[in-house]
Design a protein around this motif. Structure first.
Motif, PDB file in Angstrom:
ATOM      1  N   CYS A 194      48.939  39.547  33.049  1.00 45.05           N
ATOM      2  CA  CYS A 194      48.606  39.332  34.458  1.00 45.05           C
ATOM      3  C   CYS A 194      47.871  40.574  34.973  1.00 45.05           C
ATOM      4  O   CYS A 194      48.433  41.668  34.991  1.00 45.05           O
ATOM      5  N   ALA A 195      46.605  40.398  35.365  1.00 46.44           N
ATOM      6  CA  ALA A 195      45.806  41.531  35.841  1.00 46.44           C
ATOM      7  C   ALA A 195      46.402  42.060  37.145  1.00 46.44           C
ATOM      8  O   ALA A 195      47.008  41.294  37.907  1.00 46.44           O
ATOM      9  N   GLU A 196      46.207  43.353  37.401  1.00 45.34           N
ATOM     10  CA  GLU A 196      46.770  43.972  38.601  1.00 45.34           C
ATOM     11  C   GLU A 196      46.334  43.220  39.856  1.00 45.34           C
ATOM     12  O   GLU A 196      45.144  42.950  40.045  1.00 45.34           O
ATOM     13  N   GLY A 197      47.256  42.839  40.673  1.00 43.25           N
ATOM     14  CA  GLY A 197      46.946  42.156  41.938  1.00 43.25           C
ATOM     15  C   GLY A 197      46.748  40.652  41.809  1.00 43.25           C
ATOM     16  O   GLY A 197      46.631  39.956  42.812  1.00 43.25           O
TER      17      GLY A 197
ATOM     18  N   PRO B 292      47.665  36.700  41.088  1.00 46.24           N
ATOM     19  CA  PRO B 292      48.886  35.886  41.200  1.00 46.24           C
ATOM     20  C   PRO B 292      49.477  35.499  39.839  1.00 46.24           C
ATOM     21  O   PRO B 292      50.678  35.283  39.726  1.00 46.24           O
ATOM     22  N   GLN B 293      48.649  35.362  38.812  1.00 46.97           N
ATOM     23  CA  GLN B 293      49.156  35.029  37.470  1.00 46.97           C
ATOM     24  C   GLN B 293      48.057  35.304  36.433  1.00 46.97           C
ATOM     25  O   GLN B 293      46.948  35.693  36.791  1.00 46.97           O
ATOM     26  N   GLU B 294      48.329  35.045  35.156  1.00 54.45           N
ATOM     27  CA  GLU B 294      47.321  35.207  34.117  1.00 54.45           C
ATOM     28  C   GLU B 294      46.198  34.204  34.348  1.00 54.45           C
ATOM     29  O   GLU B 294      46.441  33.116  34.874  1.00 54.45           O
ATOM     30  N   PHE B 295      44.988  34.561  33.954  1.00 56.22           N
ATOM     31  CA  PHE B 295      43.871  33.612  34.046  1.00 56.22           C
ATOM     32  C   PHE B 295      42.845  33.951  32.976  1.00 56.22           C
ATOM     33  O   PHE B 295      42.827  35.066  32.459  1.00 56.22           O
ATOM     34  N   ALA B 296      41.992  32.952  32.666  1.00 53.75           N
ATOM     35  CA  ALA B 296      40.964  33.165  31.638  1.00 53.75           C
ATOM     36  C   ALA B 296      39.596  33.315  32.296  1.00 53.75           C
ATOM     37  O   ALA B 296      39.384  32.857  33.413  1.00 53.75           O
ATOM     38  N   MET B 297      38.701  33.987  31.593  1.00 46.88           N
ATOM     39  CA  MET B 297      37.322  34.135  32.076  1.00 46.88           C
ATOM     40  C   MET B 297      36.370  33.823  30.933  1.00 46.88           C
ATOM     41  O   MET B 297      36.592  34.230  29.800  1.00 46.88           O
ATOM     42  N   THR B 298      35.302  33.122  31.255  1.00 48.89           N
ATOM     43  CA  THR B 298      34.291  32.830  30.244  1.00 48.89           C
ATOM     44  C   THR B 298      32.918  32.798  30.918  1.00 48.89           C
ATOM     45  O   THR B 298      32.832  33.001  32.132  1.00 48.89           O
TER      46      THR B 298
END
Ligand code: ATP
Length: 537
Positions: free
Chosen positions: A62-65, A67-73
């Motif tokens: 979970c990146a700082e700040g 709300p939850q883990e997410f993916a990027m593409t």
């Protein structure tokens, strides 16, 4: 000392950051070319954005700040797309600015860019306008008023100015308006809509049915590929799709250097999330994006985040914030947009499913023609999302951080520009121009400088150069005195200079000079590579 736009433009041309497009033919308004250093700066900026937003993003934590883990593409979509894309997105009908024409000069202006002042002389009261940049508008208006009333500059007190500058839209009384290039009053037309999309024809025939458009934003390329990305990556929401690419807008009056161009590059993210979580994601992206500019050194006093008031929001947006910078060409206290972060709800995916949605309807409804049929039909494809774990089906909401690479490059260039003092060869302090660019953005990372062109120094310098060149853009220079070479590097923002001198021959060390602190320290030749890597990351 405050930075003047003239100084930035002069340096930028002299050192090869930005040139006017087709300059030898007199240039083409609104188009710019990046020179040898400009291309490095802009590419470094785009690479920093791509790396920070996409390739170095870790979807497992979970990146700082956030709300939850997410993916990027990411994707790279075509510039010319199916014309229906622009009909459904609303650009075909609604992407316009208001223009006014001058019946006398035959010139055309963007309505909101014409500014002026009321002035009275010889028993007449007129509104004198100009489209000059903020620094020059007072003088331009004075010159035009003197000419209109046939008053000599030495008798300028005969002109009675009423109030300060205001926009043409607020002036009223069109019959008293002196257009920006007119000699008589009352020559400007009423404002009319002007669509900003560039038209082109696909294929050999020029006919209405093969009219296409150069994309005015990269975002739509992402929306129409939403399902392709989802299916090919088997990715779960929340996730973002990023894209960097050219966009085109036939701006009525391009101005302020590269700030408002007709061809420019955007860096956009469309972040897809659950409708119930979209407010949190909006706040996350707004804060994260402004922090990105800060981390790359944009001075906080000149950078601000401005949340739009309710009445300023587009009809589909549930929240928008602009990241703005106080560019030197703007009047004191004014800011220009670098990036917009918008909570777009399900507007875009629904538009491409169902067809163009009617502005002003809440909840949004399909715009229909006089027969009750959709004005512009959507693709009819199902762009909703089914969560495999919960089984829930919904149309994702979208958060869109939309940045301009050219505006960002210009902001970093203006912000980095400083004039201070540095010692010359004899130790005497001399004025210098220095670009305090963040090392990640600097076109050249280090200059390799043999103190003199003899005594074995160039040979060692060339070896260091060859080794460093493999990892980053370094520059070799043996011409002129060392002071002048430092000055040349300071001017283009090179953060470090490595100097090979007589001590190098005896003890195998070089000096490492820091552009900003001007401090010099000695490091062993064999540590140059490692030390530079450490400093640049
Ligand atoms: P403005 O109000 O200044 O015209 P905009 O709100 O129309 O900008 P967006 O449509 O939100 O801009 O585009 C996103 C980003 O693209 C802007 O923040 C800006 O950085 C960049 N951009 C837009 N138009 C131009 C242009 N004509 N020249 C350079 N960059 C641009």
């Amino acid at each position: 000392m405050t930075t003047s736009m003239k100084d930035v433009i002069a340096l930028s041309k002299r050192r090869g950051f930005i040139f006017q497009s087709s300059e030898i033919y007199g240039g083409l308004n609104g188009f710019w070319d990046y020179g040898p250093l400009g291309v490095e700066l802009k590419r470094n900026l785009k690479n920093a954005w791509w790396r920070d937003m996409v390739s170095s993003h870790n979807e497992l934590v979970c990146a700082e700040g956030a709300p939850q883990e997410f993916a990027m593409t990411g994707i790279d979509a075509s510039i010319v797309m199916h014309p229906q894309v622009w009909k459904c997105s609303g650009h075909y009908d609604l992407f316009f600015d208001y223009m006014v024409d001058c019946r006398e000069s035959k010139k055309r202006y963007r309505h909101d860019q014409v500014r002026g002042r009321w002035v009275e002389a010889k028993g007449r009261r007129i509104f004198v306008t100009t489209v000059a940049e903020a620094d020059d508008e007072a003088e331009a208006v004075l010159r035009r008023a003197l000419k209109f009333f046939n008053v000599r500059a030495s008798h300028a007190e005969e002109l009675k100015w009423i109030g300060g500058f205001q926009s043409l839209a607020d002036a009223g009384d069109p019959a008293s308006v002196l257009g920006p290039d007119a000699s008589e009053v009352g020559t400007l037309t009423e404002p009319r809509e002007f669509n900003l999309m560039f038209k082109t024809n696909v294929g050999a025939l020029s006919a209405d049915d093969n009219t296409a458009y150069l994309r005015p934003e990269t975002a739509q390329g992402i929306f129409v590929n939403f399902k392709n990305v989802l299916n090919s990556l088997r990715i779960r929401i929340p996730f973002g799709i990023a894209q960097i690419g050219k966009s085109f807008r036939n701006e009525i009056t391009p101005r302020n250097y590269t700030f408002r161009s007709r061809e420019f590059e955007q860096m956009e993210i469309e972040f897809f999330c659950h409708p119930g979580e979209s407010e949190m994601w909006y706040r996350y992206w707004r804060d994260r994006r402004v922090q990105w500019y800060r981390d790359l050194g944009l001075s906080s006093g000149k950078l601000r985040l401005r949340e739009h008031a309710r009445e300023e929001l587009s009809h589909y947006s549930n929240g928008t914030a602009d990241i703005e910078y106080a560019f030197p060409f703007l009047p004191e206290g004014e800011f220009g947009e670098l990036e917009g972060i918008a909570h777009r709800g399900d507007f875009d995916l629904r538009s491409h499913m169902e067809g163009k949605l009617a502005p002003g309807t809440r909840p949004l409804q399909l715009e229909v023609d006089e027969h009750g049929k959709p004005k512009y039909r959507g693709s009819g494809k199902d762009l909703s999302y089914r969560d495999e774990i919960t089984g829930e089906k919904f149309i994702p909401h979208v958060i869109e951080p939309s940045a301009g690479a050219d505006r960002a490059a210009l902001a970093f260039l203006c912000d980095a520009f400083h004039q201070d003092q540095a010692p010359d060869d004899s130790g005497k302090m001399e004025p210098r121009i220095v670009l305090r660019l963040h090392p990640r953005l600097a076109p050249v990372k280090a200059a390799i400088l043999p103190l003199v062109k003899k005594g074995g120094m160039p040979e060692i310098a060339r070896k260091i150069y060859a080794a460093l060149k493999k990892q980053c853009n370094v520059f070799y220079d043996e011409k002129d005195s060392i002071g002048r070479r430092y000055r040349r590097q300071d001017e283009i923002g090179t953060p470090y200079c490595i100097t090979i001198d007589s001590d190098t021959l005896s003890d195998g060390t070089v000096t490492l000079r820091d552009r900003d602190s001007l401090q010099q320290r000695r490091i062993p030749v064999e540590r140059c590579d490692e030390e530079l890597q450490r400093l640049l990351t």
